[in-house]
Design a protein around this motif. Structure first.
Motif, PDB file in Angstrom:
ATOM      1  N   THR A 196       9.660  -8.697  10.222  1.00  0.00           N
ATOM      2  CA  THR A 196       9.661  -9.838   9.385  1.00  0.00           C
ATOM      3  C   THR A 196       8.235 -10.993   9.412  1.00  0.00           C
ATOM      4  OG1 THR A 196      11.028 -11.218  10.504  1.00  0.00           O
ATOM      5  CG2 THR A 196      12.173 -10.000   8.795  1.00  0.00           C
ATOM      6  N   GLN A 197       8.004 -11.179  10.887  1.00  0.00           N
ATOM      7  CA  GLN A 197       6.897 -11.642  10.939  1.00  0.00           C
ATOM      8  C   GLN A 197       5.582 -11.124  10.457  1.00  0.00           C
ATOM      9  OE1 GLN A 197       6.477 -14.677  12.652  1.00  0.00           O
ATOM     10  NE2 GLN A 197       4.490 -14.731  11.909  1.00  0.00           N
ATOM     11  N   ALA A 198       5.431  -9.648  10.393  1.00  0.00           N
ATOM     12  CA  ALA A 198       4.377  -9.082   9.848  1.00  0.00           C
ATOM     13  C   ALA A 198       4.434  -8.971   8.254  1.00  0.00           C
ATOM     14  CB  ALA A 198       4.331  -7.480  10.240  1.00  0.00           C
ATOM     15  N   LEU A 199       5.633  -9.243   7.820  1.00  0.00           N
ATOM     16  CA  LEU A 199       5.843  -9.244   6.569  1.00  0.00           C
ATOM     17  C   LEU A 199       5.278 -10.473   5.916  1.00  0.00           C
ATOM     18  CD1 LEU A 199       9.121  -7.197   6.189  1.00  0.00           C
ATOM     19  CD2 LEU A 199       6.891  -6.582   4.831  1.00  0.00           C
ATOM     20  N   LEU A 200       5.786 -11.686   6.550  1.00  0.00           N
ATOM     21  CA  LEU A 200       5.237 -12.946   6.165  1.00  0.00           C
ATOM     22  C   LEU A 200       4.087 -13.258   6.074  1.00  0.00           C
ATOM     23  CD1 LEU A 200       5.044 -15.671   8.310  1.00  0.00           C
ATOM     24  CD2 LEU A 200       7.303 -14.978   8.685  1.00  0.00           C
ATOM     25  N   ASP A 201       3.413 -12.651   7.217  1.00  0.00           N
ATOM     26  CA  ASP A 201       2.027 -12.620   7.498  1.00  0.00           C
ATOM     27  C   ASP A 201       1.170 -12.090   6.302  1.00  0.00           C
ATOM     28  OD1 ASP A 201       2.204 -14.093  10.090  1.00  0.00           O
ATOM     29  OD2 ASP A 201       1.834 -12.223  11.083  1.00  0.00           O
ATOM     30  N   ALA A 202       1.674 -10.881   6.031  1.00  0.00           N
ATOM     31  CA  ALA A 202       1.074 -10.107   4.911  1.00  0.00           C
ATOM     32  C   ALA A 202       1.310 -11.020   3.435  1.00  0.00           C
ATOM     33  CB  ALA A 202       1.487  -8.806   4.837  1.00  0.00           C
ATOM     34  N   PHE A 203       2.374 -11.500   3.353  1.00  0.00           N
ATOM     35  CA  PHE A 203       2.603 -12.389   2.121  1.00  0.00           C
ATOM     36  C   PHE A 203       1.724 -13.808   2.096  1.00  0.00           C
ATOM     37  CE2 PHE A 203       5.123 -15.772   0.235  1.00  0.00           C
ATOM     38  CZ  PHE A 203       5.510 -15.259  -1.200  1.00  0.00           C
ATOM     39  N   THR A 204       1.748 -14.373   3.247  1.00  0.00           N
ATOM     40  CA  THR A 204       0.678 -15.417   3.271  1.00  0.00           C
ATOM     41  C   THR A 204      -0.658 -14.958   3.077  1.00  0.00           C
ATOM     42  OG1 THR A 204       2.248 -16.282   5.058  1.00  0.00           O
ATOM     43  CG2 THR A 204      -0.062 -17.680   4.794  1.00  0.00           C
ATOM     44  N   MET A 205      -1.256 -13.815   3.470  1.00  0.00           N
ATOM     45  CA  MET A 205      -2.535 -13.512   3.158  1.00  0.00           C
ATOM     46  C   MET A 205      -2.783 -12.919   1.742  1.00  0.00           C
ATOM     47  SD  MET A 205      -3.148 -10.816   6.219  1.00  0.00           S
ATOM     48  CE  MET A 205      -2.765 -10.874   7.689  1.00  0.00           C
ATOM     49  N   ARG A 206      -1.765 -12.503   1.098  1.00  0.00           N
ATOM     50  CA  ARG A 206      -1.674 -12.247  -0.145  1.00  0.00           C
ATOM     51  C   ARG A 206      -1.858 -13.440  -1.057  1.00  0.00           C
ATOM     52  NH1 ARG A 206       2.313  -8.377  -3.662  1.00  0.00           N
ATOM     53  NH2 ARG A 206       3.623 -10.363  -3.998  1.00  0.00           N
ATOM     54  N   SER A 207      -0.804 -14.683  -0.624  1.00  0.00           N
ATOM     55  CA  SER A 207      -0.919 -15.479  -1.613  1.00  0.00           C
ATOM     56  C   SER A 207      -2.209 -16.408  -1.403  1.00  0.00           C
ATOM     57  CB  SER A 207       0.413 -16.365  -1.421  1.00  0.00           C
ATOM     58  OG  SER A 207       0.503 -16.616  -0.274  1.00  0.00           O
ATOM     59  N   ARG A 208      -2.739 -16.301   0.015  1.00  0.00           N
ATOM     60  CA  ARG A 208      -3.984 -17.183  -0.152  1.00  0.00           C
ATOM     61  C   ARG A 208      -5.420 -16.515  -0.582  1.00  0.00           C
ATOM     62  NH1 ARG A 208      -5.972 -21.545   3.329  1.00  0.00           N
ATOM     63  NH2 ARG A 208      -4.269 -22.794   3.687  1.00  0.00           N
ATOM     64  N   LEU A 209      -5.449 -15.220  -0.365  1.00  0.00           N
ATOM     65  CA  LEU A 209      -6.474 -14.629  -0.796  1.00  0.00           C
ATOM     66  C   LEU A 209      -6.351 -13.777  -1.998  1.00  0.00           C
ATOM     67  CD1 LEU A 209      -7.269 -13.558   3.011  1.00  0.00           C
ATOM     68  CD2 LEU A 209      -8.531 -15.509   1.444  1.00  0.00           C
ATOM     69  N   GLY A 210      -5.187 -13.446  -2.395  1.00  0.00           N
ATOM     70  CA  GLY A 210      -5.102 -12.726  -3.735  1.00  0.00           C
ATOM     71  C   GLY A 210      -5.057 -11.335  -3.523  1.00  0.00           C
ATOM     72  N   ARG A 211      -5.078 -10.826  -2.491  1.00  0.00           N
ATOM     73  CA  ARG A 211      -5.116  -9.329  -2.261  1.00  0.00           C
ATOM     74  C   ARG A 211      -5.026  -9.036  -0.988  1.00  0.00           C
ATOM     75  NH1 ARG A 211     -10.242  -7.610  -0.525  1.00  0.00           N
ATOM     76  NH2 ARG A 211     -11.417  -9.590  -0.026  1.00  0.00           N
ATOM     77  N   LEU A 212      -4.425  -7.558  -0.740  1.00  0.00           N
ATOM     78  CA  LEU A 212      -4.436  -7.094   0.648  1.00  0.00           C
ATOM     79  C   LEU A 212      -5.372  -5.784   0.941  1.00  0.00           C
ATOM     80  CD1 LEU A 212      -0.649  -7.417   1.364  1.00  0.00           C
ATOM     81  CD2 LEU A 212      -2.231  -8.792   2.725  1.00  0.00           C
ATOM     82  N   ASP A 213      -5.676  -5.282  -0.185  1.00  0.00           N
ATOM     83  CA  ASP A 213      -6.218  -3.829  -0.187  1.00  0.00           C
ATOM     84  C   ASP A 213      -7.788  -4.311   0.089  1.00  0.00           C
ATOM     85  OD1 ASP A 213      -6.292  -1.144  -0.626  1.00  0.00           O
ATOM     86  OD2 ASP A 213      -7.029  -1.207  -2.731  1.00  0.00           O
ATOM     87  N   GLY A 214      -8.129  -3.626   1.312  1.00  0.00           N
ATOM     88  CA  GLY A 214      -9.388  -3.877   1.547  1.00  0.00           C
ATOM     89  C   GLY A 214      -9.817  -4.995   2.144  1.00  0.00           C
ATOM     90  N   LEU A 215      -8.846  -5.788   2.618  1.00  0.00           N
ATOM     91  CA  LEU A 215      -8.815  -6.963   3.460  1.00  0.00           C
ATOM     92  C   LEU A 215      -9.182  -6.767   5.028  1.00  0.00           C
ATOM     93  CD1 LEU A 215      -8.629  -9.763   1.984  1.00  0.00           C
ATOM     94  CD2 LEU A 215      -6.265 -10.052   3.132  1.00  0.00           C
ATOM     95  N   ARG A 216     -10.058  -7.533   5.265  1.00  0.00           N
ATOM     96  CA  ARG A 216     -10.428  -7.315   7.115  1.00  0.00           C
ATOM     97  C   ARG A 216      -9.853  -8.449   7.813  1.00  0.00           C
ATOM     98  NH1 ARG A 216     -16.786  -8.277   6.006  1.00  0.00           N
ATOM     99  NH2 ARG A 216     -15.684  -9.948   4.864  1.00  0.00           N
ATOM    100  N   VAL A 217      -8.869  -7.593   8.597  1.00  0.00           N
ATOM    101  CA  VAL A 217      -7.893  -8.841   9.482  1.00  0.00           C
ATOM    102  C   VAL A 217      -8.422  -8.633  10.919  1.00  0.00           C
ATOM    103  CG1 VAL A 217      -5.571  -9.064  10.094  1.00  0.00           C
ATOM    104  CG2 VAL A 217      -6.177  -8.727   7.800  1.00  0.00           C
TER     105      VAL A 217
END
Lengths: 190, 302
Positions: free
Chosen positions: B134-155
């Motif tokens: 659930t931590q990873a999911l909420l991290d992904a959720f935060t990235m998506r809402s801040r940056l608008g996407r996850l595809d191609g994101l460099r983490v």
């Protein structure tokens, strides 16, 4: 169109029905100053938007329109696979002291409307709640009725009513056909 | 989905459904009545064998917002401290009719074992150094809402990878969702098998920073360290800590994340922790919505 299915309303007839409902809403609410339209996903939402535009055209006033997803308030969540949620968008200004007109495509068992009333109670305190539907097909299972009806369509339980809208399906039509297994997704004909 | 044990079990569609559901449920936190009737009559047990404030409260709040009954069970002050085994505790919960069990345990694989013993859904809230889905999911959720996407994101995930369940869950999930992950740590703080992970590895934070959209700092888990992994904390902090100077060399819209608890002055400076580009408190708020989504998706259907 699948066999045994016939169109009950075409695009023009849907338009006329909605235009009439728009006038009725204005009449019943004495000009519609306090009206907020809330569509129930999926097809109630574009219907609410259309009603808002029609009212605007008649009265030259913008009417707030939004959507109200009722999935989390359904009474049959346990008896079906898990459902994806629809969007809830409450127009700015909220619902307190507004006359909320719920908009859905088909009124059937009344259970969707029951869920919508519960959902509304958690979102604010409207002055009044009314219900507008494009088609009332009867077979109520709860003491619920619509205030504005596009078309009363007496049906048998062995039939199904399908509403197609330009925004979601590419064209406007109301179809009456043989019953199909109840769909597992929300919205549709209840 | 019946259990949530590992982010590796999630398909792209399933993970996206969880994030979309969380996005809808986030609205509930802004309403006058912050409660939904969805899980009325269901029981969720929080079974915590390790100390945790954030995760336990977050799960508790999420379950309560969905109207479930919540029972908190911590190792201290329960029959566990009298010597009861995990299996017997599980069978007790089973007999009480728990619909969902949220488990945090110091042993990797504890959630998997539990899933074989109970009929209800098991949610892994952290098992040893293995996973924390659930931590990873909420991290992904935060990235998506801040940056608008996850595809191609460099983490970039920086710090104590060896002892981190957050890192593993994030690598698995972010890869599924199309992001590219680079792990940054001293060689001593990387797992031996890291070459089998679907990510890149670097020992040089300064080389990775300018090419990162997200920098996730991890805490050095001193409580799990029984030998020395780096000479001094000062040296660690100088090589792998994020300070204002390093922050200024990141791309302009890049964000800094931290799963908490932060150790200011160690992996993150106070200046960075308090900057608007740091999403720590946002992650906590998103955690509640995300856990509501997971509880809804696991417990509501037939």
């Amino acid at each position: 169109m699948p066999e045994g299915t016939r169109a009950v309303l075409d695009g023009n007839e849907i338009n006329r029905a909605l235009t009439r409902i728009a006038h009725e809403v204005l009449e019943r609410t004495k000009g519609g100053q306090e009206v907020t339209l809330l569509g129930i996903p999926s097809r109630g939402v574009p219907l609410a938007q259309r009603l808002a535009r029609l009212i605007e055209r008649v009265e030259d006033r913008t009417v707030p329109a939004g959507s109200l997803d009722i999935t989390m308030y359904r009474d049959d969540l346990r008896s079906a696979p898990v459902r994806a949620l629809g969007r809830t968008e409450i127009p700015t200004g909220g619902l307190d002291d507004r006359v909320v007109v719920l908009v859905d495509d088909v009124l059937f068992s009344g259970r969707t409307v029951r869920a919508a009333l519960d959902a509304l109670g958690d979102l604010g305190r409207p002055r009044a709640v009314q219900l507008a539907v494009l088609v009332d097909r009867g077979h109520r299972e709860l003491p619920i009725r619509a205030d504005y009806v596009g078309k009363n369509l007496p049906t048998s339980l062995r039939e199904s009513v399908t509403v197609r809208l330009d925004e979601t399906d590419g064209h406007d039509a109301v179809l009456l056909g043989p019953a199909r297994p109840r769909p597992s997704t929300s919205g549709g004909n209840d | 989905m019946r259990h949530l044990l590992s982010t590796g079990d999630l398909s792209r569609d399933e993970a996206t459904l969880i994030l979309d559901t969380a996005a809808e449920l986030a609205q509930v936190g802004d309403r006058s009545v912050k409660k939904l009737p969805t899980l009325r009559g269901r029981t969720v047990v929080n079974l915590f064998y390790e100390d945790s404030t954030r995760t336990r409260t977050s799960f508790e709040l999420a379950a309560k917002r969905l109207s479930a009954d919540v029972i908190n069970f911590s190792a201290k002050g329960s029959s566990v401290s009298k010597g009861e085994s995990l299996k017997d505790t599980a069978l007790t919960l089973q007999a009480m009719g728990a619909d969902g069990v949220v488990i945090r345990h110091s042993a990797s694989g504890a959630a998997h074992r539990l899933a074989n013993w109970v009929d209800g859904s098991v949610l892994n809230a952290g098992d040893g150094t293995h996973e924390h889905p659930t931590q990873a999911l909420l991290d992904a959720f935060t990235m998506r809402s801040r940056l608008g996407r996850l595809d191609g994101l460099r983490v970039a995930v920086v710090g104590d990878i060896l002892h981190s369940r957050v890192a593993r869950s994030n690598v698995l999930l972010l890869t599924t969702l199309g992001a590219h992950v680079t792990l940054v740590a001293p060689p001593t703080l990387l797992p031996v098998s890291v070459h089998t992970w679907t990510c890149e590895v670097s020992y040089d934070l300064d080389a990775v920073l300018p090419k990162s959209d997200v920098v996730m700092m991890l805490r050095v888990q001193a409580e799990r360290m029984h030998e020395s992994f780096f000479p001094t904390t000062r040296e660690y902090s100088r090589n792998y800590g994020l300070d204002g100077e390093r922050l200024s060399r990141m791309p302009e819209d890049a964000i800094v994340m931290h799963p908490g608890p932060m150790v200011r002055g160690m992996e993150i400076s106070a200046e960075v922790a308090d900057s608007p580009r740091c999403t720590v408190t946002e992650q906590v708020a998103n955690g509640v919505s995300l856990r509501m989504a997971v509880l809804y998706l696991l417990l509501s259907g037939s």
